[in-house]
Design a protein around this motif. Structure first.
Motif, PDB file in Angstrom:
ATOM      1  N   ALA A  70      35.291  27.215  59.497  1.00 17.29           N
ATOM      2  CA  ALA A  70      34.719  27.020  58.163  1.00 17.29           C
ATOM      3  C   ALA A  70      35.800  26.993  57.094  1.00 17.29           C
ATOM      4  O   ALA A  70      35.743  26.208  56.140  1.00 17.29           O
ATOM      5  N   GLY A  71      36.811  27.839  57.250  1.00 18.60           N
ATOM      6  CA  GLY A  71      37.839  27.942  56.238  1.00 18.60           C
ATOM      7  C   GLY A  71      38.718  26.711  56.131  1.00 18.60           C
ATOM      8  O   GLY A  71      39.109  26.309  55.030  1.00 18.60           O
ATOM      9  N   ILE A 126      44.518  27.053  66.480  1.00 19.29           N
ATOM     10  CA  ILE A 126      44.170  26.852  65.062  1.00 19.29           C
ATOM     11  C   ILE A 126      44.398  25.398  64.664  1.00 19.29           C
ATOM     12  O   ILE A 126      43.570  24.783  63.979  1.00 19.29           O
ATOM     13  N   ALA A 127      45.517  24.827  65.101  1.00 20.79           N
ATOM     14  CA  ALA A 127      45.829  23.442  64.746  1.00 20.79           C
ATOM     15  C   ALA A 127      44.786  22.474  65.294  1.00 20.79           C
ATOM     16  O   ALA A 127      44.436  21.480  64.636  1.00 20.79           O
ATOM     17  N   ARG A 132      40.166  18.838  64.276  1.00 13.92           N
ATOM     18  CA  ARG A 132      38.758  18.477  64.447  1.00 13.92           C
ATOM     19  C   ARG A 132      38.035  18.341  63.112  1.00 13.92           C
ATOM     20  O   ARG A 132      37.154  17.489  62.959  1.00 13.92           O
ATOM     21  N   THR A 133      38.385  19.187  62.157  1.00 11.54           N
ATOM     22  CA  THR A 133      37.670  19.163  60.880  1.00 11.54           C
ATOM     23  C   THR A 133      38.286  18.192  59.887  1.00 11.54           C
ATOM     24  O   THR A 133      37.579  17.596  59.079  1.00 11.54           O
ATOM     25  N   ASN A 134      39.612  18.011  59.951  1.00 13.12           N
ATOM     26  CA  ASN A 134      40.275  17.083  59.040  1.00 13.12           C
ATOM     27  C   ASN A 134      41.601  16.656  59.647  1.00 13.12           C
ATOM     28  O   ASN A 134      42.631  17.301  59.430  1.00 13.12           O
ATOM     29  N   HIS A 158      50.511  17.122  65.934  1.00 13.06           N
ATOM     30  CA  HIS A 158      49.955  17.553  64.655  1.00 13.06           C
ATOM     31  C   HIS A 158      50.862  17.141  63.497  1.00 13.06           C
ATOM     32  O   HIS A 158      52.085  16.990  63.660  1.00 13.06           O
ATOM     33  N   LYS A 159      50.267  16.979  62.335  1.00 14.65           N
ATOM     34  CA  LYS A 159      51.023  16.692  61.112  1.00 14.65           C
ATOM     35  C   LYS A 159      51.552  18.023  60.584  1.00 14.65           C
ATOM     36  O   LYS A 159      50.843  18.735  59.882  1.00 14.65           O
ATOM     37  N   ALA A 160      52.772  18.347  60.924  1.00 16.51           N
ATOM     38  CA  ALA A 160      53.286  19.680  60.633  1.00 16.51           C
ATOM     39  C   ALA A 160      54.715  19.634  60.124  1.00 16.51           C
ATOM     40  O   ALA A 160      55.506  18.775  60.528  1.00 16.51           O
TER      41      ALA A 160
END
Length: 421
Positions: A70-71, A126-127, A132-134, A158-160
């Motif tokens: 959610a965060g 977490i990544a 998945r969300t954005n 990942h975009k990191a």
């Protein structure tokens, strides 16, 4: 603009909040979400964060949640500043290696490997939730060991970008010594996270005059004192190593010191206890002075600058970050993660060219890069033999008897965090 901070219950967070409030023109945040599994700490930190925003007239909203999915939903950028195992795990990282006569430290040596093994799987989980969300969100990693964690994120697609406060600390220190604005100082900063050297200090940008010889001649004693290294060593090198190089250049001296004084983890744990008591005061609406002793100086300014550049709203065009080598240091593989000056923008971070390095530095960089590759493999796949090989490869260990003993201690002290153990 929405930002999420994973590890938002950290006592570091008010430093970050203060920077967001002061630098809101550079990074105009409308929504900030603090995410942490510790609901009690999160409530204390979140309350102070809202009061800091209110005092400084920031119109953005601050929410807190223990729900990572959610965060991070719809966040434009996610900052990672978590510590798997908390200060208790750090205390172990800083003590059991000393039993073998090796450095006990949370980001390098055996303790640093333990932290990497605990951290990489959690960060990758977490990544994936962020993706998945954005999938367009940027991940800014401040979680140590930054080089290994950032390499794990980039290897997984990942975009990191990784971030450390060592360079900005030097920038501010040198600017004060030269009586000039920090923004006028450009560092020729090169190496790996927590293994870097300032090979030049330029005034006015990448093409400015190099004033490092002047700094060493006029302020060498002060710089050496901060680093706790001999002035003569700096004069002989002609560069300024990061203070983490003391673990390599003065290993035995540091081991003797660490064995005879309380650990840094114990000091930080006591500071955190005091800070959380302060944060509970509903009248407190500024970051306490004690927070400056907690570590992470200028973290907020560095984080704001990086996030603003990545999100296209501003920020400095050149910043010291952790990103893919891609040929910058020709003696390393392209997929190694290095810490250098880079052009930063919406496309990410592209390293600036680096002159050929003295073998004194490139040799150590190459060896630690090999260690970091083995460390990531151990973090991803587990296994006692992978841990042993990784420890054997580290220049602060390097002997089979030490590596074998440290392997057993690492696994014993971290079993609850290692799915394979």
């Amino acid at each position: 603009m929405k930002l999420a901070v994973v590890g938002g219950g950290s006592t570091y967070t008010p430093e970050l909040i203060d920077g967001f409030a002061r630098l809101r023109d550079t990074l105009p945040i409308s929504e900030l979400v603090l995410i942490d599994p510790d609901a009690e700490r999160l409530e204390l930190v979140g309350g102070l964060a809202r009061r800091i925003f209110a005092r400084q007239g920031h119109a953005g909203t601050i929410t807190t949640t223990t729900d990572t999915d959610a965060g991070v939903a719809d966040a434009d950028a996610v900052l990672l500043q978590l510590r798997v195992g908390g200060q208790a795990a750090r205390q172990q990282d800083e003590t059991w290696p000393l039993e073998c006569g090796c450095i006990g430290q949370e980001t390098t040596g055996a303790g640093g490997l333990a932290k990497a093994l605990r951290t990489v799987p959690v960060v990758l989980d977490i990544a994936e939730r962020v993706r998945r969300t954005n999938p367009n969100a940027w991940i800014i990693d401040f979680t140590n060991p930054v080089g290994i964690v950032t390499r794990a994120l980039l290897q997984a697609g990942h975009k990191a970008v990784g971030l450390c406060n060592v360079a900005i600390g030097f920038q501010r220190k040198f600017a004060a010594l030269l009586d000039t604005a920090p923004g006028d100082i450009h560092l020729d900063h090169v190496g790996l996270n927590h293994l870097t050297w300032e090979t030049g200090v330029r005034v006015g940008g990448p093409q400015g005059a190099d004033v490092l010889p002047k700094l060493l001649a006029e302020h060498g004693d002060a710089i050496a004192g901060d680093l706790r290294l001999p002035r003569q060593l700096l004069d002989r090198l002609g560069v300024v190593p990061s203070y983490y190089l003391r673990y390599f250049y003065g290993h035995d001296e540091v081991v003797r010191e660490l064995a005879t004084k309380p650990s840094r983890a114990a000091e930080v744990a006591e500071m955190e206890r005091q800070l959380l008591t302060m944060y509970a005061d509903p009248q407190l609406d500024t970051k306490p002075e004690l927070l400056a002793k907690r570590g992470g100086a200028f973290y907020s300014e560095a984080a704001v600058d990086l996030a603003a550049a990545l999100l296209g709203g501003g920020g400095s065009p050149h910043q010291v970050v952790n990103t893919l080598n891609n040929g910058t240091l020709p003696f390393l593989p392209d997929d190694a993660v290095i810490e250098v000056q880079a052009a930063v923008g919406a496309q990410g971070a592209v390293p600036l060219p680096v002159p050929e390095l003295d073998p004194l530095y490139s040799g150590l960089i190459a060896q630690v890069t090999a260690y970091e590759r083995l460390a990531l493999d151990a973090a991803l796949h587990g296994g006692r033999e992978r841990v042993f090989r990784t420890l054997l490869s580290h220049p602060l260990i390097g002997q089979y008897e030490y590596a074998e003993a440290l392997t057993g201690k690492l696994i014993a002290h971290n079993r609850e965090h290692l799915a394979w153990a």
